[in-house]
Motif scaffolding. Structure first.
Motif, PDB file in Angstrom:
ATOM      1  N   LEU A 222     -22.388  51.506  47.583  1.00 46.21           N
ATOM      2  CA  LEU A 222     -20.763  52.382  46.880  1.00 46.21           C
ATOM      3  C   LEU A 222     -20.026  50.574  47.051  1.00 46.21           C
ATOM      4  O   LEU A 222     -18.853  50.160  45.838  1.00 46.21           O
ATOM      5  CB  LEU A 222     -20.115  52.837  47.778  1.00 46.21           C
ATOM      6  N   SER A 223     -20.012  49.628  47.645  1.00 45.07           N
ATOM      7  CA  SER A 223     -19.087  48.396  48.265  1.00 45.07           C
ATOM      8  C   SER A 223     -19.651  47.777  47.358  1.00 45.07           C
ATOM      9  O   SER A 223     -18.804  46.696  46.898  1.00 45.07           O
ATOM     10  CB  SER A 223     -18.667  48.227  49.360  1.00 45.07           C
ATOM     11  N   ALA A 224     -21.068  47.712  46.888  1.00 43.60           N
ATOM     12  CA  ALA A 224     -21.046  46.546  46.556  1.00 43.60           C
ATOM     13  C   ALA A 224     -20.406  46.092  44.899  1.00 43.60           C
ATOM     14  O   ALA A 224     -20.581  44.635  44.658  1.00 43.60           O
ATOM     15  CB  ALA A 224     -23.104  47.138  45.653  1.00 43.60           C
ATOM     16  N   PRO A 225     -20.111  46.648  44.315  1.00 41.75           N
ATOM     17  CA  PRO A 225     -19.092  46.075  43.082  1.00 41.75           C
ATOM     18  C   PRO A 225     -17.872  45.453  43.211  1.00 41.75           C
ATOM     19  O   PRO A 225     -17.162  44.715  42.104  1.00 41.75           O
ATOM     20  CB  PRO A 225     -18.684  47.251  41.824  1.00 41.75           C
ATOM     21  N   LEU A 226     -17.274  45.570  44.577  1.00 48.14           N
ATOM     22  CA  LEU A 226     -16.485  44.997  44.764  1.00 48.14           C
ATOM     23  C   LEU A 226     -16.388  43.809  44.998  1.00 48.14           C
ATOM     24  O   LEU A 226     -17.034  42.355  46.212  1.00 48.14           O
ATOM     25  CB  LEU A 226     -15.807  45.942  46.134  1.00 48.14           C
ATOM     26  N   SER A 227     -14.961  42.735  44.715  1.00 52.04           N
ATOM     27  CA  SER A 227     -14.875  41.561  45.311  1.00 52.04           C
ATOM     28  C   SER A 227     -14.411  41.163  46.840  1.00 52.04           C
ATOM     29  O   SER A 227     -14.023  42.681  47.358  1.00 52.04           O
ATOM     30  CB  SER A 227     -14.504  41.037  44.123  1.00 52.04           C
ATOM     31  N   ALA A 228     -13.908  40.584  47.342  1.00 49.95           N
ATOM     32  CA  ALA A 228     -13.255  40.118  47.995  1.00 49.95           C
ATOM     33  C   ALA A 228     -11.698  40.272  48.430  1.00 49.95           C
ATOM     34  O   ALA A 228     -11.258  41.950  49.369  1.00 49.95           O
ATOM     35  CB  ALA A 228     -13.553  39.130  48.631  1.00 49.95           C
ATOM     36  N   GLU A 229     -11.668  40.578  47.610  1.00 53.36           N
ATOM     37  CA  GLU A 229     -10.360  41.012  46.851  1.00 53.36           C
ATOM     38  C   GLU A 229     -10.047  42.193  46.688  1.00 53.36           C
ATOM     39  O   GLU A 229      -8.757  42.921  47.174  1.00 53.36           O
ATOM     40  CB  GLU A 229      -9.302  40.022  45.905  1.00 53.36           C
ATOM     41  N   ASP A 230     -11.172  42.799  46.153  1.00 52.27           N
ATOM     42  CA  ASP A 230     -10.951  44.043  46.133  1.00 52.27           C
ATOM     43  C   ASP A 230     -10.913  44.804  47.314  1.00 52.27           C
ATOM     44  O   ASP A 230     -10.045  45.906  47.654  1.00 52.27           O
ATOM     45  CB  ASP A 230     -11.940  45.274  44.699  1.00 52.27           C
ATOM     46  N   MET A 231     -11.438  44.923  48.099  1.00 53.31           N
ATOM     47  CA  MET A 231     -11.589  44.401  49.313  1.00 53.31           C
ATOM     48  C   MET A 231     -10.650  45.669  50.524  1.00 53.31           C
ATOM     49  O   MET A 231     -10.688  45.705  51.483  1.00 53.31           O
ATOM     50  CB  MET A 231     -12.710  43.820  50.575  1.00 53.31           C
ATOM     51  N   GLY A 232      -9.122  44.390  50.094  1.00 52.58           N
ATOM     52  CA  GLY A 232      -8.405  43.951  51.364  1.00 52.58           C
ATOM     53  C   GLY A 232      -7.142  45.679  50.309  1.00 52.58           C
ATOM     54  O   GLY A 232      -6.222  45.483  51.301  1.00 52.58           O
ATOM     55  N   LEU A 233      -7.429  46.133  49.511  1.00 55.30           N
ATOM     56  CA  LEU A 233      -5.836  46.794  48.594  1.00 55.30           C
ATOM     57  C   LEU A 233      -6.637  48.260  49.643  1.00 55.30           C
ATOM     58  O   LEU A 233      -7.149  48.378  50.365  1.00 55.30           O
ATOM     59  CB  LEU A 233      -6.898  47.540  47.151  1.00 55.30           C
ATOM     60  N   GLN A 234      -4.634  48.432  49.565  1.00 54.15           N
ATOM     61  CA  GLN A 234      -4.529  49.641  50.108  1.00 54.15           C
ATOM     62  C   GLN A 234      -2.719  49.917  49.204  1.00 54.15           C
ATOM     63  O   GLN A 234      -1.914  48.995  49.699  1.00 54.15           O
ATOM     64  CB  GLN A 234      -3.996  49.734  52.073  1.00 54.15           C
ATOM     65  N   SER A 235      -2.765  51.103  48.474  1.00 54.14           N
ATOM     66  CA  SER A 235      -1.765  51.561  47.097  1.00 54.14           C
ATOM     67  C   SER A 235      -0.638  52.271  48.073  1.00 54.14           C
ATOM     68  O   SER A 235       0.201  52.640  47.999  1.00 54.14           O
ATOM     69  CB  SER A 235      -2.125  52.148  46.396  1.00 54.14           C
ATOM     70  N   MET A 236      -1.355  53.039  49.395  1.00 55.41           N
ATOM     71  CA  MET A 236       0.122  53.820  50.297  1.00 55.41           C
ATOM     72  C   MET A 236      -0.838  53.836  51.352  1.00 55.41           C
ATOM     73  O   MET A 236      -1.885  53.689  52.020  1.00 55.41           O
ATOM     74  CB  MET A 236       0.061  55.227  49.471  1.00 55.41           C
ATOM     75  N   GLU A 237      -0.668  54.937  52.052  1.00 56.27           N
ATOM     76  CA  GLU A 237      -0.310  54.995  53.408  1.00 56.27           C
ATOM     77  C   GLU A 237      -1.546  55.597  53.523  1.00 56.27           C
ATOM     78  O   GLU A 237      -2.531  55.843  54.460  1.00 56.27           O
ATOM     79  CB  GLU A 237       1.478  56.132  54.317  1.00 56.27           C
TER      80      GLU A 237
END
Length: 421
Positions: A30-45
């Motif tokens: 599931l995490s394979a398509p993600l970039s390093a930048e994607d890995m850190g995204l948090q949009s809400m609490e």
């Protein structure tokens, strides 16, 4: 292990190792398509970065299995315990939930190294008898750790969808797939006699603590719709003023709707006279025959009242589902959006019930930090049943209860109508 006929049979160690390997590899997939930048995204609490999900599920195995049960185990970094603990007060201090997206360090690569370190230790414990598997609680904890990770697989993709929705490019998490046209199906009803029945986990196989004890309930005769409410039916609700008619809404729900200016399900917009929605496959036209998704309990309750029906109780849903095969659109299909291709009580969207998430009669949480898994959340939340297109099928059973606050919408949340006989 061999049976009396000389045939090799899987041992309990083989079974638990297979479950562990399968679960951990699915998370990496599931995490394979993600970039390093994607890995850190948090949009809400309410949501967490993908990197945090990868690390927290690893911390769970380290904290509850390796540290107490593997002699000589050494953590890769003692500080990770504070970063990746979620809400287990008895396990020690925790990093502020709303600030998980600020954890640029450790890097995604460091988290992957952490996962490998813990996985190697768990496999070593299982394959070398370093674990005392005569202690049944240990096997139960490893199984719980795997199912816990499956829950976070679902959260990983739905949290990411919410984060991506703030990007004007509306990126796709996975490649858009051509889907078969969903046939329009009339709403029909299945009737159930009710009576004195039992619900809750029967004790065979894995279940979360909140699924038991099994207990008796009385149900009046009732009916359940053959399918979840569709997008087309939701559009009719909208066009008939469903979001403007206060008498359809619970008082608190109306206040939340007004405060947040809700007038459609989450991720919907209108373009050139056509409804569109944002999905894990990117922007797509709303399929009128597919199940509506990303609606709160308040919206679901208002729709049911508008339709002249109601939401089922969780006991009604479970009694109907218990004899049925678990067959539906789950995470395993890779579609990651509701399709409504078959009439089933299972999959596509979690279904809001009218039941509050509260303890069953005789419920007692396990001792220690692991007892914080469900019990302390049994207030102000509502139960949903049936699993969704983001839920691993292996998690599902008739007694499985998930729960969310009535205002929440970012999960794959929909509804099925019920009625009295």
């Amino acid at each position: 292990m061999t049976n009396l006929d000389g045939q090799t049979q899987p041992s309990p160690v083989d079974d638990i190792l297979h479950l562990f390997n399968r679960t951990r590899s699915q998370t990496l997939k599931l995490s394979a398509p993600l970039s390093a930048e994607d890995m850190g995204l948090q949009s809400m609490e309410d949501a967490s970065p993908p990197k945090w999900h990868l690390a927290h599920t690893t911390w769970f195995f380290e904290e509850f299995i390796l540290k107490p049960s593997l002699p000589g185990y050494q953590p890769i970094d003692d500080r990770f315990a504070q970063l990746f603990n979620s809400y287990y007060v008895q396990a020690g201090p925790r990093h502020t939930r709303s600030k998980r997206g600020l954890l640029s360090r450790p890097s995604a690569e460091d988290v992957m190294n952490y996962r490998n370190h813990v996985e190697d230790a768990v496999r070593h414990g299982l394959m070398t008898d370093a674990f005392d598997l005569d202690e049944p609680k240990l096997e139960e904890l490893i199984t719980l750790g795997c199912h816990h990770e499956m829950q976070h697989q679902e959260l990983l993709v739905t949290d990411l969808l919410h984060a991506f929705s703030y990007n004007p490019l509306l990126p796709a998490y996975c490649e858009p797939k051509p889907l078969p046209v969903t046939p329009a199906r009339d709403l029909s009803w299945a009737s159930f006699d009710g009576g004195l029945l039992q619900i809750g986990h029967a004790g065979d196989g894995f279940a979360y603590d909140c699924e038991g004890p099994r207990h008796k309930v009385w149900l009046n005769p009732y009916r359940l719709a053959n399918r979840p409410v569709s997008n087309g039916e939701w559009i009719a609700f909208m066009e008939d003023g469903g979001y403007e008619t206060q008498t359809l809404w619970l008082m608190e729900g109306w206040a939340v709707k007004e405060q947040n200016a809700w007038d459609t399900p989450l991720y919907w917009w209108k373009q050139d006279g056509e409804w569109w929605t944002y999905t894990l496959q990117g922007p797509r036209p709303v399929d009128p025959s597919a199940p509506v998704v990303h609606v709160s309990y308040y919206e679901a309750d208002a729709f049911a009242r508008w339709a002249g029906h109601r939401l089922p109780s969780e006991a009604e849903w479970e009694a109907a589902a218990e004899p049925t095969a678990i067959d539906g659109n789950f995470l395993d299909t890779g579609v990651l959006l509701p399709t409504g291709q078959k009439d089933s009580l299972w999959g596509d969207v979690w279904q809001w019930t009218s039941s509050a998430f509260s303890p069953y009669p005789g419920f007692k949480p396990p001792e220690g930090a692991i007892g914080e898994y469900n019990g302390k959340f049994m207030v102000n939340q509502m139960v949903l049943r049936g699993g969704s297109c983001a839920t691993p099928k292996l998690q599902m059973r008739a007694s499985y209860r998930t729960f969310f606050y009535p205002h929440q919408r970012w999960q794959m949340l929909g509804l099925r109508l019920a009625a009295d006989q």
